[in-house]
Design an enzyme around this catalytic site. Structure first.
Site, PDB file in Angstrom:
ATOM      1  N   TYR A 205       0.963  -1.306   0.156  1.00  0.00           N
ATOM      2  CA  TYR A 205      -0.008   0.082   0.051  1.00  0.00           C
ATOM      3  C   TYR A 205       0.880   1.198  -0.052  1.00  0.00           C
ATOM      4  O   TYR A 205       2.171   1.175   0.168  1.00  0.00           O
ATOM      5  CB  TYR A 205      -1.052   0.029   1.048  1.00  0.00           C
ATOM      6  CG  TYR A 205      -0.281   0.350   2.447  1.00  0.00           C
ATOM      7  CD1 TYR A 205       0.500  -0.711   3.271  1.00  0.00           C
ATOM      8  CD2 TYR A 205      -0.432   1.659   3.179  1.00  0.00           C
ATOM      9  CE1 TYR A 205       1.144  -0.155   4.517  1.00  0.00           C
ATOM     10  CE2 TYR A 205       0.184   1.747   4.462  1.00  0.00           C
ATOM     11  CZ  TYR A 205       1.050   1.023   5.037  1.00  0.00           C
ATOM     12  OH  TYR A 205       1.520   1.400   5.884  1.00  0.00           O
TER      13      TYR A 205
ATOM     14  N   LYS B 132       6.383  -2.005   2.028  1.00  0.00           N
ATOM     15  CA  LYS B 132       5.330  -1.422   2.546  1.00  0.00           C
ATOM     16  C   LYS B 132       4.127  -2.205   2.433  1.00  0.00           C
ATOM     17  O   LYS B 132       3.147  -2.209   1.561  1.00  0.00           O
ATOM     18  CB  LYS B 132       4.859   0.042   1.923  1.00  0.00           C
ATOM     19  CG  LYS B 132       4.132   0.929   2.826  1.00  0.00           C
ATOM     20  CD  LYS B 132       4.168   2.301   2.391  1.00  0.00           C
ATOM     21  CE  LYS B 132       3.103   3.232   3.198  1.00  0.00           C
ATOM     22  NZ  LYS B 132       3.361   3.458   4.553  1.00  0.00           N
TER      23      LYS B 132
ATOM     24  N   GLU C   7      12.522   2.537  13.955  1.00  0.00           N
ATOM     25  CA  GLU C   7      11.550   3.666  13.510  1.00  0.00           C
ATOM     26  C   GLU C   7      10.176   3.410  14.285  1.00  0.00           C
ATOM     27  O   GLU C   7      10.370   2.786  15.267  1.00  0.00           O
ATOM     28  CB  GLU C   7      11.416   3.355  12.021  1.00  0.00           C
ATOM     29  CG  GLU C   7      10.612   2.150  11.935  1.00  0.00           C
ATOM     30  CD  GLU C   7      10.176   1.964  10.422  1.00  0.00           C
ATOM     31  OE1 GLU C   7       9.929   2.868   9.688  1.00  0.00           O
ATOM     32  OE2 GLU C   7      10.135   0.844   9.836  1.00  0.00           O
TER      33      GLU C   7
ATOM     34  N   LEU D 254      11.389   1.374   6.954  1.00  0.00           N
ATOM     35  CA  LEU D 254      10.543   1.664   5.882  1.00  0.00           C
ATOM     36  C   LEU D 254      11.279   2.898   5.388  1.00  0.00           C
ATOM     37  O   LEU D 254      11.187   3.904   6.161  1.00  0.00           O
ATOM     38  CB  LEU D 254       8.875   1.847   6.004  1.00  0.00           C
ATOM     39  CG  LEU D 254       8.345   2.366   4.700  1.00  0.00           C
ATOM     40  CD1 LEU D 254       8.126   1.261   3.654  1.00  0.00           C
ATOM     41  CD2 LEU D 254       7.060   3.349   5.105  1.00  0.00           C
TER      42      LEU D 254
HETATM   43  N1  PLP Z   1       7.740   4.216   8.792  1.00  0.00           N
HETATM   44  C1  PLP Z   1       6.588   3.300   8.841  1.00  0.00           C
HETATM   45  C2  PLP Z   1       6.661   2.229   9.493  1.00  0.00           C
HETATM   46  C3  PLP Z   1       5.277   3.888   8.214  1.00  0.00           C
HETATM   47  O1  PLP Z   1       4.373   3.423   8.396  1.00  0.00           O
HETATM   48  C4  PLP Z   1       5.616   5.184   7.654  1.00  0.00           C
HETATM   49  C5  PLP Z   1       4.152   5.709   7.122  1.00  0.00           C
HETATM   50  O2  PLP Z   1       3.273   5.069   7.003  1.00  0.00           O
HETATM   51  C6  PLP Z   1       6.755   5.837   7.796  1.00  0.00           C
HETATM   52  C7  PLP Z   1       7.863   5.155   8.417  1.00  0.00           C
HETATM   53  C8  PLP Z   1       6.937   6.934   7.185  1.00  0.00           C
HETATM   54  O3  PLP Z   1       6.957   6.973   5.678  1.00  0.00           O
HETATM   55  P1  PLP Z   1       6.377   8.300   4.828  1.00  0.00           P
HETATM   56  O4  PLP Z   1       7.431   9.509   5.106  1.00  0.00           O
HETATM   57  O5  PLP Z   1       6.489   7.969   3.383  1.00  0.00           O
HETATM   58  O6  PLP Z   1       4.820   8.537   5.206  1.00  0.00           O
END
Ligand code: PLP
Length: 282
Positions: free
Chosen positions: A33, A147, A179, A203
């Site tokens: 997603y 993701k 994270e 991620l």
């Molecule tokens: N890490 C995780 C586990 C996430 O689910 C998300 C966002 O959904 C992020 C980091 C941040 O990613 P982004 O800056 O692309 O929203």
């Protein structure tokens, strides 16, 4: 116009959008997603989100039913149809509906879903004051760079955080900070910005990349390396980055006050990056 649904190329009101109970996304979490938001009605960093969508699909051996260009057209079309001043677009692609069997089905057609809902900005008082977070074991699988819709560990972590009165759960794996459950995390020490490196443990956030670029532009040294939970707790400043949280100061970790001199207040580097980010999107 109500919230928008989209299934396999067809737009409809969200409440009419359905998929099969045999969809592998529903039964196995076998899908990927993206979440994209608009600023001034335009999808922010759409190319970067779609590039990550493509990478996630490839990593789980799933073919995208449309080119990235066609996905972008669907996303823009959905935003226009919603008519909201600001929208939040959710894209999901699963391996499709097939009789339940762990092995990939020989002939299933992927299920592509999109929803477009109103994007309500984060409370500016929280953006100013900062948030408390709690740490917990990173009990997710080994491919956090994908993701995947398989978010049970993140769901459990966020629920535990909520019950503890914390805004976000930060994961610790082998003594190192990875994270958040829905965000990346950065710390500041002696003017340097530190964050976990890209790889299978995190991620790679679209916002993370933007904020690191902003840090470079602001002349702030950046180090992409893991930090131990001890080092993390000695940070001068900590902040989260993500599509929904933008740049969000952390003022408390497991009850310990963070911030200049242990003040429990957002620090100067965080505020600088927050302002730079707001200038970029504003
Ligand atoms: N890490 C995780 C586990 C996430 O689910 C998300 C966002 O959904 C992020 C980091 C941040 O990613 P982004 O800056 O692309 O929203």
């Amino acid at each position: 116009m109500p919230d928008i649904g989209f299934v396999n190329g067809r737009f409809m009101p969200l409440e009419e959008a359905t998929v099969s109970v045999e969809d592998r996304g529903f039964q196995f979490g076998d899908g990927i997603y993206e979440v994209i938001r608009t600023y001034h009605g335009k999808p922010f960093q759409l190319d970067a989100h779609l590039a990550r969508f493509e990478r996630s699909a490839k990593a789980i051996e799933l073919s995208l039913p449309w080119s990235v260009h066609q996905w972008a057209t669907h996303v823009r079309d959905g935003i226009t149809r919603s008519g909201y001043a600001e929208s939040k677009v959710y894209l999901q692609l699963t391996r499709g509906a097939a009789p339940r069997d762990h092995v990939f089905p020989a002939s299933a057609k992927p299920t592509a879903v999109m929803t477009v809902r109103e994007m309500k900005p984060m409370d500016s008082a929280i953006q100013t004051s900062g948030v408390a977070v709690m740490t917990m074991d990173d009990w997710r699988w080994g491919r956090c760079d994908i993701k995947s819709v398989n978010l049970l560990a993140n769901v459990m972590a966020r629920q535990k955080a909520k019950q503890a009165g914390a805004f976000e759960a930060l994961f610790i794996r082998n003594g190192q900070v990875t994270e958040g459950a829905v965000s990346n995390v950065m710390m500041v020490k002696a003017g340097r910005v530190l964050t976990a490196p890209e790889g299978e443990r995190i991620l790679s956030g679209v916002t993370r990349t933007i904020v690191l670029e902003l840090a470079h532009k602001e002349g702030l040294p950046v180090e992409e390396r893991f930090v131990s939970s001890d080092e993390f707790l000695r940070a001068d400043e900590i902040f989260l980055t993500g599509t929904t949280v933008e740049v969000l100061p952390v003022i408390r970790v497991d009850g310990k006050a963070i911030g200049p001199g242990g003040s429990g207040k957002p620090g100067p580097v965080t505020k600088r990056l927050q302002a730079a980010f707001q200038r970029l999107v504003g």
